[in-house]
Design an enzyme around this catalytic site. Structure first.
Site, PDB file in Angstrom:
ATOM      1  CB  CYS A  56      -1.053   0.129   1.232  1.00 30.46           C
ATOM      2  SG  CYS A  56      -1.629  -1.704   1.485  1.00 30.46           S
ATOM      3  CB  CYS A  59      -0.482   3.882  -4.067  1.00 33.65           C
ATOM      4  SG  CYS A  59      -0.087   2.854  -5.795  1.00 33.65           S
ATOM      5  CG  HIS A  60      -2.867   4.563  -0.342  1.00 33.13           C
ATOM      6  ND1 HIS A  60      -3.753   5.200  -0.742  1.00 33.13           N
ATOM      7  CD2 HIS A  60      -2.626   3.212  -0.951  1.00 33.13           C
ATOM      8  CE1 HIS A  60      -4.686   4.331  -1.511  1.00 33.13           C
ATOM      9  NE2 HIS A  60      -4.105   3.383  -1.574  1.00 33.13           N
ATOM     10  CG  MET A 110      -7.339  -0.022  -5.137  1.00 26.90           C
ATOM     11  SD  MET A 110      -7.202   0.393  -3.368  1.00 26.90           S
ATOM     12  CE  MET A 110      -7.260  -0.850  -2.352  1.00 26.90           C
ATOM     13  CG  HIS A 346       4.820   7.432 -10.564  1.00 28.02           C
ATOM     14  ND1 HIS A 346       4.939   7.129  -9.297  1.00 28.02           N
ATOM     15  CD2 HIS A 346       5.015   6.318 -11.449  1.00 28.02           C
ATOM     16  CE1 HIS A 346       4.894   5.642  -9.332  1.00 28.02           C
ATOM     17  NE2 HIS A 346       4.865   5.150 -10.621  1.00 28.02           N
ATOM     18  CG  HIS A 388       2.131   4.183 -14.937  1.00 26.52           C
ATOM     19  ND1 HIS A 388       3.095   3.533 -15.699  1.00 26.52           N
ATOM     20  CD2 HIS A 388       2.430   4.130 -13.845  1.00 26.52           C
ATOM     21  CE1 HIS A 388       3.837   2.975 -14.786  1.00 26.52           C
ATOM     22  NE2 HIS A 388       3.412   3.187 -13.583  1.00 26.52           N
TER      23      HIS A 388
END
Ligand code: DHE
Length: 569
Positions: A56, A59-60, A110, A346, A388
């Site tokens: 997790c 991403c978080h 997600m 990213h 992406h």
């Protein structure tokens, strides 16, 4: 009359106090009554902590403030530009709703975890994220030094290549869940060596000379592999934190193989090491202000790339949206240019001229183009949802000239962005520069990587994060001469000849051979399932070879030595 405080109220107060304190400290705490966080045994908490890190945090965020994924703080409130307040948090959502989100995923991008985590693990995670985040320790230069292992000093290494392998065409292949890197001979398609690396090894990059492979694990372990030995050999390792994703070397003339830079997610910082030994030299924190002028305690280092035109690295800081140009010509007196772009930077790659670095600001649905010659932002381009690109793909569009392509995790298409060119023949395309000139349709969202090669007539796009099996297990090939034609769908899982498994076998990360005639696709299966890399002929789209075996477990990224060394994509 004052009411007596009951025992249960006291217990509740004690349980919620840490959240209140954390909220007060970071200034996000909402007024009003506090829901009680679910209780957890020490064992459950430890399991939750591990799964959070493994699945997790990427991403978080470690502090759960959100980045590509939403904030997972127990409770938050923020002031909106119109003066109103927005409140939310995992406590508000509650265990049952969180379980559903974790199991089934969301339309926001997600993925579903019901084929990865058990029901019990999903329940543990739903409760874990309603409790206050664990804050891991810092990691200093001294910690790096203590972790550094120089296994083979430079003077004990070969002075020339000892094997007959065509190093140019070796593929450094991530075996994600095995924590290993397979070095595959691209000419014979034989596995040359499999070496232990960091946990869930993420990316590999090549030294300027093409001799050394650097690879980084999610646990922050950097491994330096020397390809000049008879068999690839790990010559040094070092830890640069507890969570990391990126490395690159010094590629400017005169600095070849001299330095390595590594970016960490936790602690939020980058580290500079000696290129041929990994001796730690410097650590620089990236904590600071976002492009909105707000302090962020966890600005993680995302992609890093080495300039070919200056002794500089482009360091993309995710949460702040600041792009750093770090001049490595004098690392004692480090000069850094800070370029404002957009939040949640990213991955990215060069345009064809290698003057502009194109980086996805993914949760802002934008791509930032940095001019590494002037040291300024050249453009901020709106794209479809969650771009992406991987490193993207460069080619000459028949109508719009030079373009750089990115796929999207959240949108069902590939965007083509016009990029500047100094060629006289391309003058007529200037009017399109920095515009999205075409969107190619994909059968759904969930693309991660696109790829082409200067010798190819195709653009390859994967779809591994799409929830439909038939999409996730296939790749899509567009003809560069007629991009609006429906792409050819290739069922990579079927072509592998491997049995169907419960876990999806996600077809991921197309990578070209050095001569641009073959495309290698990984089949990313379950962590206990034998998987494969399927090699296609780029002209005929026919299978040339299936590389498989009991040790080919969860192959993902593949880095062809020549193409990675010279940033060919
Ligand atoms: Fe990646 C590149 C971060 C999940 C495979 N990934 C990158 C980069 C970053 C990043 C910052 C750019 C590095 C650079 O260029 O210097 N990746 C993250 C995450 O934070 C995220 C979303 C969640 C996590 O927990 O790690 C994540 N990545 C994945 C995967 O699950 C993938 C698909 C499979 C795997 O191996 O883990 C994956 N990421 C890759 C690959 C690249 C990459 C193959 C390099 C692409 C290239 O062609 O250069």
């Amino acid at each position: 009359m004052k009411k007596a405080t009951s025992i249960s109220n006291l217990t509740r107060l004690a349980a919620t106090l840490p959240i209140a304190l954390a909220g007060l400290l970071n200034g996000t705490y909402a007024q009003g009554s506090l829901p009680e966080p679910p209780t957890m045994t020490a064992e459950e908490k430890a399991a939750g902590k591990l799964i959070y890190f493994e699945r997790c945090a990427g991403c978080h965020g470690v502090l759960r403030k959100g980045a590509t994924g939403k904030s997972l703080e127990p409770q938050w409130s923020k002031q909106l530009p119109d003066g109103t307040k927005q409140e939310g948090g995992t406590l508000k959502l509650g265990t049952a709703r969180l379980e559903k989100i974790i199991a089934l995923g969301t339309e926001g991008g997600m993925v579903n975890y019901d084929d990865i985590l058990t029901k019990e693990e999903i329940n543990v995670m739903a409760r874990y994220i309603q409790n206050v985040p664990d804050v891991p320790p810092e990691f200093s230069l001294a910690d790096m030094r203590a972790s550094w292992k120089l296994l083979v000093p430079v003077d004990q290494r070969p002075t020339k290549q000892q094997s007959k392998v065509n190093l140019k065409n070796v593929f450094a292949t991530t075996l994600r869940d095995a924590g290993e890197l397979a070095l595959i001979d691209g000419d014979t398609k034989e596995v040359w060596a499999i070496l232990k690396t960091g946990y869930a090894v993420h990316i590999s990059r090549l030294s300027a000379s093409g001799r050394y492979v650097y690879t980084v694990g999610r646990d922050g372990l950097v491994t330096l592999i020397d390809l000049w030995f008879e068999k690839p050999t790990t010559v040094a390792t070092v830890k640069m934190g507890s969570d990391a994703r990126s490395v690159d070397t010094s590629k400017f003339k005169g600095y070849e193989d001299k330095y390595l830079i590594g970016g960490s997610y936790w602690p939020p910082q980058y580290s500079i090491m000696e290129g041929d030994t990994l001796e730690p030299l410097k650590v620089v924190s990236t904590r600071g202000m976002t492009v909105d002028g707000e302090y962020h305690p966890e600005p993680r280092v995302a992609s890093i790339v080495s300039s070919h035109i200056k002794p500089e690295w482009v360091v993309n800081v995710k949460e702040t949206g600041q792009i750093l140009l770090v001049d490595y010509s004098d690392i004692k007196n480090l000069k850094t240019t800070t370029i404002e772009s957009a939040k949640f930077l990213h991955d990215g790659g060069w345009d064809a001229s290698k003057r502009y670095f194109m980086v996805a600001a993914n949760a802002s649905n934008k791509v930032a183009a940095v001019d590494t010659k002037t040291g300024k932002l050249a453009a901020l381009i709106d794209t479809a949802k969650i771009p992406h690109p991987g490193r993207g793909a460069n080619f000459i569009h028949p109508e719009f000239g030079p373009v750089w392509a990115t796929g999207h995790l959240g949108g069902a298409g590939v965007s083509l962005i016009s990029t500047p060119s100094e060629s006289k023949d391309h003058k007529k395309f200037q009017q399109y520069n920095w515009k999205v000139v075409q969107e190619l349709e994909m059968p759904g969202a969930g693309n991660l990587f696109v790829k082409t090669h200067p010798k190819s007539t195709h653009l390859w796009a994967d779809l591994p994060m799409n929830p439909e099996r038939e999409n996730a297990e296939s790749v899509y090939v567009y003809k560069l001469s007629n991009l609006l034609d429906k792409p050819t769908k290739i069922d990579v899982a079927k072509d592998s000849g491997l049995p169907v498994t419960k876990a999806l076998r996600r077809a991921v990360h197309p990578e070209f051979s050095a001569d641009g005639t073959e495309v290698w696709i990984s089949l990313w299966g379950g962590k206990a399932d034998q998987s494969a890399i399927v090699v296609y002929d780029d002209k005929t789209l026919e299978v040339k070879k299936v590389i498989t075996g009991p040790r080919i477990i969860t192959p993902t990224g593949k880095f062809n030595v020549w193409n990675t060394q010279y940033d060919i994509y």
